[in-house]
Write a protein that holds these residues in place. Structure first.
Motif: not given
Length: 52
Positions: A24-27, A29-30, A35-37
């Protein structure tokens, strides 16, 4: 194909070492990275910034 092997290796690491809590942490952060991109040069940016 390189992405597939990276994801496969990561899944194998999680499965063998029983580190399922990392997924869940990796998901999340991805998703934040995407979203930022997505909002860097978008007309949606002012609405996203208002949420935070």
């Amino acid at each position: 194909m390189a992405n597939q092997s990276l994801i496969g290796e990561f899944w194998e690491f999680l499965r063998v070492r029983k580190r399922y809590w990392l997924l869940p942490i990796v998901v999340v952060l991805s998703l934040f990275g995407m979203l930022i991109i997505f909002t860097e040069s978008s007309t949606v940016a002012p609405f996203i910034y208002a949420l935070f």
